[in-house]
Structure formats: structure tokens, C-alpha cells
Design a protein around this motif. Structure first.
Motif, short mmCIF file in Angstrom:
data_model
loop_
_atom_site.label_atom_id
_atom_site.label_comp_id
_atom_site.label_asym_id
_atom_site.label_seq_id
_atom_site.Cartn_x
_atom_site.Cartn_y
_atom_site.Cartn_z
N LEU A 1 1.17 130.01 26.42
CA LEU A 1 0.59 130.45 27.68
C LEU A 1 0.05 131.86 27.57
O LEU A 1 -1.01 132.19 28.12
CB LEU A 1 1.65 130.39 28.78
CG LEU A 1 1.98 128.99 29.30
CD1 LEU A 1 3.24 129.05 30.13
CD2 LEU A 1 0.82 128.45 30.14
N LEU A 2 0.75 132.72 26.82
CA LEU A 2 0.32 134.11 26.71
C LEU A 2 -0.83 134.27 25.74
O LEU A 2 -1.73 135.09 25.97
CB LEU A 2 1.50 134.97 26.24
CG LEU A 2 2.64 135.15 27.27
CD1 LEU A 2 3.83 135.80 26.60
CD2 LEU A 2 2.15 135.99 28.45
N LEU A 3 -0.82 133.51 24.65
CA LEU A 3 -1.79 133.73 23.58
C LEU A 3 -2.80 132.62 23.46
O LEU A 3 -3.81 132.78 22.80
CB LEU A 3 -1.05 133.87 22.23
CG LEU A 3 -0.08 135.04 22.14
CD1 LEU A 3 0.66 134.98 20.81
CD2 LEU A 3 -0.81 136.36 22.28
N GLY A 4 -2.52 131.47 24.10
CA GLY A 4 -3.36 130.30 23.87
C GLY A 4 -4.74 130.43 24.45
O GLY A 4 -5.65 129.71 24.07
N PRO B 1 -0.30 123.30 29.17
CA PRO B 1 0.68 124.36 28.97
C PRO B 1 0.47 125.14 27.68
O PRO B 1 1.01 126.22 27.53
CB PRO B 1 2.03 123.61 28.95
CG PRO B 1 1.67 122.21 28.62
CD PRO B 1 0.34 121.98 29.24
N VAL B 2 -0.29 124.61 26.75
CA VAL B 2 -0.54 125.30 25.49
C VAL B 2 -1.94 125.89 25.45
O VAL B 2 -2.14 127.05 25.12
CB VAL B 2 -0.34 124.34 24.30
CG1 VAL B 2 -0.76 125.03 23.00
CG2 VAL B 2 1.11 123.92 24.21
N LEU B 3 -2.94 125.09 25.81
CA LEU B 3 -4.32 125.51 25.58
C LEU B 3 -4.96 126.20 26.77
O LEU B 3 -6.03 126.77 26.65
CB LEU B 3 -5.16 124.30 25.17
CG LEU B 3 -4.68 123.62 23.87
CD1 LEU B 3 -5.61 122.47 23.53
CD2 LEU B 3 -4.61 124.62 22.74
N TRP C 1 -6.30 130.48 12.90
CA TRP C 1 -4.98 130.82 13.44
C TRP C 1 -5.07 131.72 14.67
O TRP C 1 -4.03 132.13 15.21
CB TRP C 1 -4.14 131.52 12.38
CG TRP C 1 -3.71 130.66 11.22
CD1 TRP C 1 -3.97 130.88 9.90
CD2 TRP C 1 -2.92 129.47 11.27
NE1 TRP C 1 -3.41 129.90 9.12
CE2 TRP C 1 -2.76 129.01 9.94
CE3 TRP C 1 -2.35 128.73 12.30
CZ2 TRP C 1 -2.04 127.87 9.62
CZ3 TRP C 1 -1.64 127.58 11.99
CH2 TRP C 1 -1.49 127.16 10.67
N ALA C 2 -6.26 132.04 15.17
CA ALA C 2 -6.41 132.95 16.30
C ALA C 2 -5.66 132.43 17.53
O ALA C 2 -5.74 131.24 17.87
CB ALA C 2 -7.88 133.14 16.64
N ARG D 1 -3.04 124.82 18.93
CA ARG D 1 -4.05 125.87 19.10
C ARG D 1 -4.96 125.96 17.89
O ARG D 1 -6.18 126.11 18.01
CB ARG D 1 -3.38 127.21 19.38
CG ARG D 1 -4.35 128.38 19.50
CD ARG D 1 -5.29 128.22 20.69
NE ARG D 1 -6.39 129.19 20.60
CZ ARG D 1 -6.44 130.35 21.25
NH1 ARG D 1 -5.43 130.70 22.04
NH2 ARG D 1 -7.47 131.14 21.13
N ALA D 2 -4.41 125.86 16.69
CA ALA D 2 -5.24 125.91 15.49
C ALA D 2 -6.23 124.76 15.47
O ALA D 2 -7.41 124.94 15.11
CB ALA D 2 -4.35 125.88 14.25
#
Length: 495
Positions: free
Chosen positions: A12-15, A27-29, A393-394, A479-480
Motif C-alpha cells: 500500500l505504501l510503495l505499490g 491492496p497491493v497495486l 523491482w521499482a 508489483r514486479a
């Protein structure tokens, strides 16, 4: 459980925002940043997934058929069909009795995994024989009569479908087929590996006459590679209840793609072989699972598409390994037999060469993929991250040396230093114990062509499990994967 919550929070913070997601936030992307939903034209697959779904397997209130008694089994007349076309189903029922065929489209459907499209009227079925193997190739070619003919409705959306055969006694089996979209070119086309599904098909798994491109049966009922078939036919059921080997890996990827609302269509490896699938019509081709058997026509089409700017994403491992030959069945129906002698000389060799590994033809798979098969993983291992600052990997939050549990599984690819390889980036270096003995190194790879196309190879059969399978899903792999596909379709993310 604490670890899972922390990973979800990390996503959630980085996706960021998934370029393929509109509406409810994954919830991920995250959420798509772009055209407001009210002004956006909804792609067919996304619209299809708004329909209510229901699980298609395992059978509820029924029992899965098996190859020992063959209570009910069947096969389809083609591996793919366009809306408006016709597909026939050939079904055997033992003992003779009534049965029905239900057709299901596989996808996300709010987590249900499938939607029931229609059910046939009640039909009459009778036992059908197991054919005698071809004395030269070992192929088992059923010539069962047509039990039910389905004119495919013109409004059916492209996808992976399953025909489920259910007897009056409650026994069930199935067979897959693909509905193509020959009219509209979606940005991504998922290519289902039907040649590999059939190569592994041991039907009938009866310890007597069943054969695949891997094994036959000895008189004592044990499998023996020396008795394998040199050719296998689509004119037969898949073993037992009809689920091809490794089929679940493709399902994992399909659910994830449709859950995240990518604009996709579907085709088969035989469509790539025949030219029905023109890679240049798409921004990228996605090969989800175990895609081991490639004809010369398939490879030529993929390489021509890549040269013209179509990207290739291989989410499995051991891809493009065996050179296979595709030919018509004994009834003249095209693309019904897959041949792979696996030894030289190949008595049926043609201008494309013998059916041995592509490496034996001096065209190693690493020259296309950036990595190549190097072993069977004895037990699941973590994927060890490398080149963590790369765009793949961003947003995942990983650092070099981080370990993503269980992703290296099934079979693995690695970099062979003695084999030609496109200039690219190795994204993982994961030691694993090989079933063949010793320890080997798995690698994930990506490179870009001068024309801007991307070639990604996950290098493990465990990758798609981390996308959507319960107990395996990992937001970093999700995410990758999204980074790769978003790059292919030309979409960006917001921080």
C-alpha cells in the motif's frame, strides 16, 4: 500472519497505482492514475468480470472421473475457436447413460474464478474404446463420434474456457479450449501452452496403454521413458478428470491479470504456430506457465514479432526447450498431433530439422529468453533479489540479497555463461538443490531490444503461484510483474 500484514502494508505504501486497475483499489497495486472511470472505454475482459461468477472445479455434489473406470471423459475438436465458430465435443460415458455439458469461462469474477456460460440439453452417451497406439509413433488417436456441437455465441469474450462433462450418476471430467478475439487487438495477448499440455498428457493413466512424450507403461504397470510416444494427439481426453499438467499455473496468472483489469485477449500456442495469432497486432505476448514445446513456426513468429517491437513476457520456466513438429490428425483435421522424437536421427525430420532440443539445433533458448532451463527444484526455495535498483523491482521495497520465500519452485532457469545471451539484467541469483543432484543457480532476466521491446523471463515455475495462489501470493512479485506489463503497454504509475 504478522508478516503478511506487513507485506500488505508495504504494497500500500510503495505499490503506487496500477496502470491496469480502475475502481476498487487492489491492496497491493493501488489505483490507476489516468482517464477518469466515467470517460474510459471499458475493455471486454474487464466488463466480463463484472458478471457474477461461481467456482467451476472441484465438482460440487459430484465425483471426479478417473482413467481406471473412465466414467465420463471427452475432448474438443479444436484448441481454439473464434466467436461465431463451431466446436465439437466427443464424449464417452461408461456405463451408457445421460449426461450434460456445461461451459465455463475462467477469470477473476470477484474471486469466484469462473462464470458458467451455458449448459447443454440432456444428451445420451455410450462407452467408447481406447484406440490401439500407432505402431510407429505410439500416438493414441480416438475417433469417437461427435456428442454435442456448440456454435460459439458471438458475444462471448476471449478467454480460457472449460467444458465440463457431468453424467447422470454425478461423475465429472472436463476439457479446455480458448475463445480467441480475431477482430480486436488487445494490448496484451495471453498464449496458452497447449502443445506442452498435450506433451505431458498420459491418457489413459491406466498403467497399461497410456502414453505421453515422457512415458509409456511396462507390463508390470510401471512408467518407462523408453516406452514413451514420439507423437501425441489432441483427439483424446486429458488424463483422469481432464485437467492438464501445470494447468493451475496458467490459472494463477489469468486470475491475477483479470483481477488487475489488464486489457487482454487469449490464444494458444497452435494459434501462434498457424499464424492466426499475429504478434505484431499486440504490444506484448504473455506466456503464463510451462511452455516447453515450440515448433519452428512458433519460434519464427515470436522472433519476428519481437523484431517488429512486440514484447514477450515469460512467467514460467523451461520455455522454448524442445523443438516440436505439428501436423494434422489421421482424419485430416489440422494441428491435431504434436511430434517430438527427442533423439537423433529423427525418422520424420523435415526442413525444420529433427525434433530435439533447440540447443541441439544451435539455437539455445537463452538467445531469446536471456536465461535457459537448468534443473528441477527439489524443494521450494527463496528467490534472492539482485539489481534491486532496476525498474522491474521499482516500488517493491526490496534490496539486493532479499529473499522472497518459495518462489523458486518446480523447474528453474539460469544463465549459462557459455551460451550467447542478449545484453540485459539478471534480477535474481537464487541457489537451489536440483533433483538431478548438486546445487544450481536460478536467475530472473530482462532485456530491451533496440526497437524498445521488452523480454522478461521469470526463470521459475513458482512465479505465477506468487501472483494469486492462496498461501503463496507475494506483493513484491505482484508489483514486479505489474512493472513489466505496464512498461510493455506503455502506462505509468503515480508514487
Amino acid at each position: 500472519m504478522v508478516r503478511l500484514r506487513r507485506r500488505t502494508a508495504l504494497g500500500l505504501l510503495l505499490g503506487g497505482a496500477s496502470a491496469a486497475v480502475i475502481g476498487p483499489v487492489d491492496p497491493v497495486l493501488g489505483r490507476h492514475h489516468g482517464t477518469p472511470p466515467a470517460r474510459r472505454q471499458v475493455p471486454p475482459v474487464e466488463r466480463e468480470n463484472r458478471a457474477p461468477g461461481e467456482p467451476w472445479w472441484p465438482p460440487r455434489g459430484g465425483r471426479a472421473a478417473d482413467d481406471r473406470r473412465r466414467q465420463i471423459q471427452g475432448y474438443a475438436s479444436t484448441t481454439s475457436v473464434a466467436p461465431g465458430g463451431v466446436i465439437d465435443f466427443h464424449v464417452a460415458v461408461d456405463p451408457a447413460g445421460r449426461f450434460r455439458v456445461s461451459v465455463h469461462r475462467l477469470g477473476w469474477y470477484a474471486g469466484a474464478g469462473a462464470r458458467t456460460m451455458l449448459t447443454s440439453p440432456e444428451l445420451g452417451g455410450v462407452p467408447q474404446p481406447v484406440p490401439v497406439a500407432d505402431p510407429t509413433t505410439g500416438a493414441l488417436d480416438c475417433r469417437w463420434p461427435v456428442s454435442w456441437r456448440l456454435p460459439v455465441p458471438r458475444n462471448w469474450v476471449s478467454g480460457l474456457y472449460q467444458a465440463v462433462f457431468t453424467s447422470a450418476a454425478g461423475w465429472r471430467s472436463s476439457t479446455p479450449f480458448v475463445v480467441r478475439d480475431d477482430r480486436r487487438a488487445a494490448p496484451l495477448c495471453v498464449v496458452l501452452p497447449v502443445t506442452t499440455w498435450q506433451a505431458y498428457n498420459q491418457w489413459p493413466r491406466d498403467r497399461r496403454v497410456g502414453r505421453s512424450l515422457y512415458n509409456g507403461y511396462r507390463p508390470d504397470g510401471r512408467r518407462d521413458p523408453a516406452l514413451r510416444a514420439r507423437a501425441v494427439s489432441f483427439d483424446r481426453p486429458y488424463a483422469d478428470a481432464g485437467l492438464p499438467t501445470h494447468f493451475d499455473r496458467d490459472e494463477d496468472a489469468i486470475r491475477w491479470l483479470e483481477r488487475n483489469r489488464y486489457d487482454v485477449s487469449y490464444a494458444t500456442s497452435l494459434d501462434l504456430h498457424s499464424g492466426r495469432l499475429d504478434p505484431s497486432r499486440h504490444r506484448g505476448l504473455v506466456f503464463c506457465g510451462h511452455d516447453e514445446y515450440w515448433s519452428a513456426e512458433m519460434r519464427r513468429a515470436a522472433e519476428a514479432g519481437l523484431a517488429a517491437g512486440t514484447s514477450l513476457a515469460f512467467l514460467g520456466a523451461n520455455s522454448v526447450y524442445w523443438h516440436a513438429r505439428v501436423r494434422a490428425g489421421r482424419n485430416g483435421r489440422p494441428e491435431r498431433v504434436v511430434e517430438c522424437a527427442k533423439t537423433a536421427p529423427d525418422p520424420a525430420a523435415d526442413a525444420s530439422g529433427p525434433t530435439v532440443t533447440w540447443r541441439d539445433l544451435d539455437r539455445p533458448e537463452q538467445a531469446l529468453l536471456g536465461v535457459q532451463y537448468n534443473g528441477i527444484v527439489r524443494e521450494p526455495q527463496p528467490l534472492v533479489v539482485r539489481a534491486a535498483d532496476h525498474w522491474v523491482w521499482a516500488g517493491t521495497g526490496v534490496a539486493d540479497g532479499d529473499r522472497v520465500p518459495g518462489v523458486v519452485d518446480g523447474e528453474a532457469d539460469g544463465v549459462n555463461a557459455g551460451v550467447v545471451r542478449p545484453a540485459g539484467t539478471t534480477l535474481s541469483s537464487s541457489p537451489y538443490p536440483a533433483r538431478q543432484g548438486g546445487r544450481r543457480l536460478q536467475s530472473t532476466s530482462v532485456y530491451e531490444t533496440p526497437g524498445g521491446a521488452v523480454v522478461f523471463a521469470s526463470g521459475t515455475l513458482g512465479w505465477t503461484m506468487a501472483l494469486d495462489r492462496r498461501g503463496h501470493r507475494d506483493p513484491r512479485i505482484e508489483r514486479a510483474t505489474a512493472n513489466v506489463l505496464d512498461r510493455i503497454v506503455g502506462r505509468s504509475r503515480t508514487p
